[in-house]
Design a protein around this motif. Structure first.
Motif, short mmCIF file in Angstrom:
data_model
loop_
_atom_site.label_atom_id
_atom_site.label_comp_id
_atom_site.label_asym_id
_atom_site.label_seq_id
_atom_site.Cartn_x
_atom_site.Cartn_y
_atom_site.Cartn_z
N PRO A 15 0.82 -1.23 0.00
CA PRO A 15 0.00 0.00 0.00
C PRO A 15 0.84 1.27 0.00
CG PRO A 15 -0.80 -1.55 1.64
CD PRO A 15 0.45 -2.14 1.09
N ALA A 16 1.97 1.28 0.71
CA ALA A 16 2.82 2.47 0.74
C ALA A 16 3.40 2.73 -0.65
CB ALA A 16 3.93 2.31 1.77
N ASP A 35 9.39 -5.18 -7.00
CA ASP A 35 8.95 -5.99 -5.85
C ASP A 35 9.46 -7.41 -6.03
OD1 ASP A 35 6.42 -5.57 -3.59
OD2 ASP A 35 7.23 -7.59 -3.92
N LYS A 36 9.89 -8.01 -4.94
CA LYS A 36 10.47 -9.36 -5.03
C LYS A 36 9.40 -10.41 -5.33
CE LYS A 36 10.33 -10.46 -0.13
NZ LYS A 36 11.06 -10.78 1.06
N ARG A 41 -0.23 -11.28 -4.61
CA ARG A 41 0.52 -12.07 -3.64
C ARG A 41 -0.15 -11.95 -2.28
NH1 ARG A 41 0.71 -7.98 -0.94
NH2 ARG A 41 2.34 -6.42 -0.69
N ALA A 46 -4.40 -8.86 8.95
CA ALA A 46 -5.82 -9.13 9.22
C ALA A 46 -6.71 -8.55 8.12
CB ALA A 46 -6.23 -8.55 10.57
N TRP A 48 -7.90 -5.34 7.95
CA TRP A 48 -8.91 -4.42 8.49
C TRP A 48 -8.50 -3.00 8.11
CZ3 TRP A 48 -7.10 -1.31 12.73
CH2 TRP A 48 -8.06 -0.44 13.25
N ARG A 100 -5.78 -8.80 1.50
CA ARG A 100 -4.58 -8.11 1.03
C ARG A 100 -4.16 -8.57 -0.36
NH1 ARG A 100 -1.33 -5.23 4.62
NH2 ARG A 100 -0.13 -4.76 2.72
N LEU A 121 15.45 -6.49 -4.62
CA LEU A 121 16.56 -5.54 -4.69
C LEU A 121 17.83 -6.33 -4.40
CD1 LEU A 121 17.40 -2.43 -4.70
CD2 LEU A 121 17.48 -2.68 -2.24
N PRO A 151 14.91 -3.73 2.24
CA PRO A 151 16.34 -3.90 1.99
C PRO A 151 17.07 -2.58 1.71
CG PRO A 151 15.08 -4.45 0.03
CD PRO A 151 14.08 -4.13 1.11
N ASP A 277 5.80 0.63 6.54
CA ASP A 277 6.47 -0.18 7.56
C ASP A 277 7.99 -0.02 7.51
OD1 ASP A 277 4.15 -1.18 8.58
OD2 ASP A 277 4.55 -3.29 8.12
N GLU A 288 -2.52 -0.72 13.67
CA GLU A 288 -2.94 -0.45 12.29
C GLU A 288 -1.75 0.13 11.52
OE1 GLU A 288 -6.02 2.50 11.99
OE2 GLU A 288 -6.21 2.26 9.82
N GLY A 289 -1.44 -0.49 10.39
CA GLY A 289 -0.28 -0.04 9.63
C GLY A 289 -0.62 0.41 8.22
N ILE A 290 -1.81 0.04 7.73
CA ILE A 290 -2.14 0.38 6.34
C ILE A 290 -2.38 1.89 6.22
CG2 ILE A 290 -3.75 -0.01 4.44
CD1 ILE A 290 -4.20 -2.85 5.57
C1 FAD Z 1 -0.46 -10.40 11.41
C2 FAD Z 1 -0.60 -8.95 11.00
C3 FAD Z 1 -1.85 -8.38 10.95
C4 FAD Z 1 -2.00 -7.04 10.55
N1 FAD Z 1 -3.25 -6.54 10.44
C5 FAD Z 1 -3.43 -5.25 10.03
C6 FAD Z 1 -4.74 -4.75 9.82
O1 FAD Z 1 -5.73 -5.45 9.96
N2 FAD Z 1 -4.86 -3.45 9.43
C7 FAD Z 1 -3.78 -2.64 9.25
O2 FAD Z 1 -3.95 -1.46 8.92
N3 FAD Z 1 -2.51 -3.12 9.41
C8 FAD Z 1 -2.31 -4.40 9.78
N4 FAD Z 1 -1.05 -4.92 9.87
C9 FAD Z 1 0.09 -4.06 9.50
C10 FAD Z 1 0.15 -3.95 7.96
O3 FAD Z 1 0.15 -5.24 7.38
C11 FAD Z 1 1.40 -3.18 7.51
O4 FAD Z 1 1.56 -2.03 8.30
C12 FAD Z 1 1.29 -2.77 6.03
O5 FAD Z 1 1.27 -3.90 5.19
C13 FAD Z 1 2.46 -1.85 5.64
O6 FAD Z 1 2.41 -1.62 4.25
P1 FAD Z 1 3.76 -1.34 3.42
O7 FAD Z 1 3.35 -1.00 2.04
O8 FAD Z 1 4.62 -0.39 4.17
O9 FAD Z 1 4.56 -2.72 3.45
P2 FAD Z 1 4.14 -4.17 2.90
O10 FAD Z 1 2.70 -4.29 2.79
O11 FAD Z 1 4.87 -5.13 3.79
O12 FAD Z 1 4.76 -4.24 1.44
C14 FAD Z 1 6.15 -4.34 1.26
C15 FAD Z 1 6.45 -4.90 -0.12
O13 FAD Z 1 7.87 -4.88 -0.30
C16 FAD Z 1 8.25 -6.05 -0.97
N5 FAD Z 1 9.66 -6.36 -0.64
C17 FAD Z 1 10.14 -6.79 0.55
N6 FAD Z 1 11.47 -7.04 0.45
C18 FAD Z 1 11.81 -6.75 -0.83
C19 FAD Z 1 13.04 -6.83 -1.54
N7 FAD Z 1 14.16 -7.30 -0.96
N8 FAD Z 1 13.06 -6.43 -2.83
C20 FAD Z 1 11.90 -6.00 -3.44
N9 FAD Z 1 10.71 -5.96 -2.82
C21 FAD Z 1 10.67 -6.31 -1.52
C22 FAD Z 1 7.29 -7.11 -0.43
O14 FAD Z 1 7.19 -8.21 -1.34
C23 FAD Z 1 5.99 -6.33 -0.31
O15 FAD Z 1 5.18 -6.46 -1.46
C24 FAD Z 1 -0.86 -6.25 10.25
C25 FAD Z 1 0.41 -6.83 10.32
C26 FAD Z 1 0.56 -8.16 10.70
C27 FAD Z 1 1.93 -8.76 10.75
#
Ligand code: FAD
Length: 379
Positions: A15-16, A35-36, A41, A46, A48, A100, A121, A151, A277, A288-290
């Protein structure tokens, strides 16, 4: 291999990354997302989301719901694991359940970015004032959106300039599945009610979250110690109360993330910005992280555009100030810290959680829905 160039490379298509890509492309930049994983995927989550996420993403719910799960939530059951729960109802949808797998794929395709999927990466080296990534991508700006284990930070040499001792890592496990019709009918789960139950020591909480034909069950804690045991106790308690089926069709999957109040992640460097994240932004009480992922992406994109192609660190620093304005000062104290002794906290918490007023106005409205907070708008 021929070299490709782009105005910005985003590492991570969650999402970020997808939100940041969309904003930069709208302003005319040429953006590549690496993206790896191949999309769609799975992502351990959860699933939410609050209405603020829908607002900040400018999500057209009717369009999104075509062939995808978008479960409106009108109520919550809350309490302490082992105690009687309190149900709180609303006359409107106060949250939504998404999957997701579907959500992230939709956002990434909608962004309009060029995609390099299924490629991690591998290398990132300085190339004049920009970067050469994986040996063939030249870019003046890398956005680190690779989640908790992003990374990009490793390629900068260090996650943080400060000691990490006060970082509170939340470790969580979940399972998502579609129960067979008979099992679903036997479960005491209302489709539009999310269930949230705190651990007796208040170091985390478990959830049971209905989403269309799916159910997501999980538990997250501030300490990683004996997490599978806590998850198993929670599962048994839900099962004894007839909330979930006796047999689950698979294993719980785990992942980690950082809470904003205690995270010390680096946010900017020369030609680099971290969002979601990767920057350690999850809300302290709810995890909540989304929403923080989406909002940090919007704030980050604003600052990138204002920097007008000069991405030296001091030009990206306004991002740090805007994050603080949105999410508050980062505290040096872990969220669980309190002047009350643990036993007393538990006693007080048990009484408070049983109160209907506290459940609605504090646990749900304040901790989980951030009702008083203004979401960041896409434009
Ligand atoms: C069990 C659990 C339940 C959760 N439930 C909720 C919820 O209900 N609601 C909510 O708001 N938040 C929830 N969260 C938190 C939420 O999932 C994260 O905060 C959110 O996904 C962050 O989004 P992001 O885009 O920063 O990272 P991510 O969604 O983690 O996306 C990161 C992307 O980077 C890619 N990546 C990683 N390493 C590499 C690499 N080396 N090279 C290239 N690409 C790479 C990955 O494949 C991935 O697609 C939950 C977390 C957990 C662990």
């Amino acid at each position: 291999m021929p070299t490709r160039t782009c105005d910005a490379l985003i590492v991570g298509g969650g999402p970020a990354g997808a939100t940041c890509a969309r904003q930069l492309i709208r302003a005319g930049l040429d953006v590549l997302v690496l993206d790896k994983q191949d999309f769609p995927r799975d992502k351990v989550c959860a699933g939410w989301i609050t209405p603020a996420v829908i607002h900040s993403l400018e999500l057209d719910c009717a369009h999104y719901a075509q062939g995808r799960v978008l479960q409106p939530i009108h109520g919550f059951c809350t309490g302490i694991i082992g105690d009687a729960p309190v149900e709180t109802r609303y006359d409107r949808a106060v949250s939504f359940g998404i999957r997701r797998r579907e959500f992230d794929d939709y956002l990434l395709r909608r962004s309009g970015a060029r995609l390099r999927l299924g490629e991690p990466l591998r290398t990132m080296v300085r190339d004049g004032s920009g970067w050469l990534v994986n040996g063939d991508i030249r870019t003046p700006l890398v956005v680190g959106a690779g989640g908790h284990f992003c990374p990009v930070a490793r390629w900068l040499g260090a996650r943080s300039e400060q000691p990490k001792t006060t970082e509170t890592v939340v470790c969580a496990q979940e399972i998502e599945f579609a129960p067979a019709a008979a099992a679903r009918n036997a479960c005491r789960v209302e489709r539009d009610v999310a269930q949230l139950y705190f651990c007796p020591d208040l170091k985390g909480y478990g959830w049971c979250f209905p989403k269309g034909d799916y159910l997501n069950i999980g538990l997250g804690r501030e300490d990683n110690h004996r997490l599978p045991e806590h998850v198993e106790q929670f599962r048994l308690w839900l099962q004894q109360r007839g909330i979930i089926p006796g047999e689950l069709p698979g294993r719980f999957n785990g992942h980690a993330y950082l809470l904003y109040s205690a995270s010390q992640r680096k946010l900017t460097a020369d030609g680099v910005l971290f969002i979601g994240d990767a920057a350690g932004l999850a809300y302290p009480q709810s995890g909540e992280g989304i929403l923080p992922a989406v909002e940090s992406a919007l704030l980050g994109a604003q600052v990138v555009l204002e920097a007008a192609e000069d991405y030296r660190q001091h030009k990206l620093e306004p991002y740090v100030r805007r994050l603080t304005e949105q999410f508050g000062e980062r505290s040096r104290h872990p969220p669980g810290a309190s002047w009350l002794p643990q036993a007393l906290r538990q006693k007080v918490a048990g009484k408070l959680m049983a109160s209907r007023w506290f459940a609605r106005h504090v646990v749900i409205d304040r901790w989980f829905l951030h009702a008083a907070q203004q979401p960041v708008a896409a434009r």
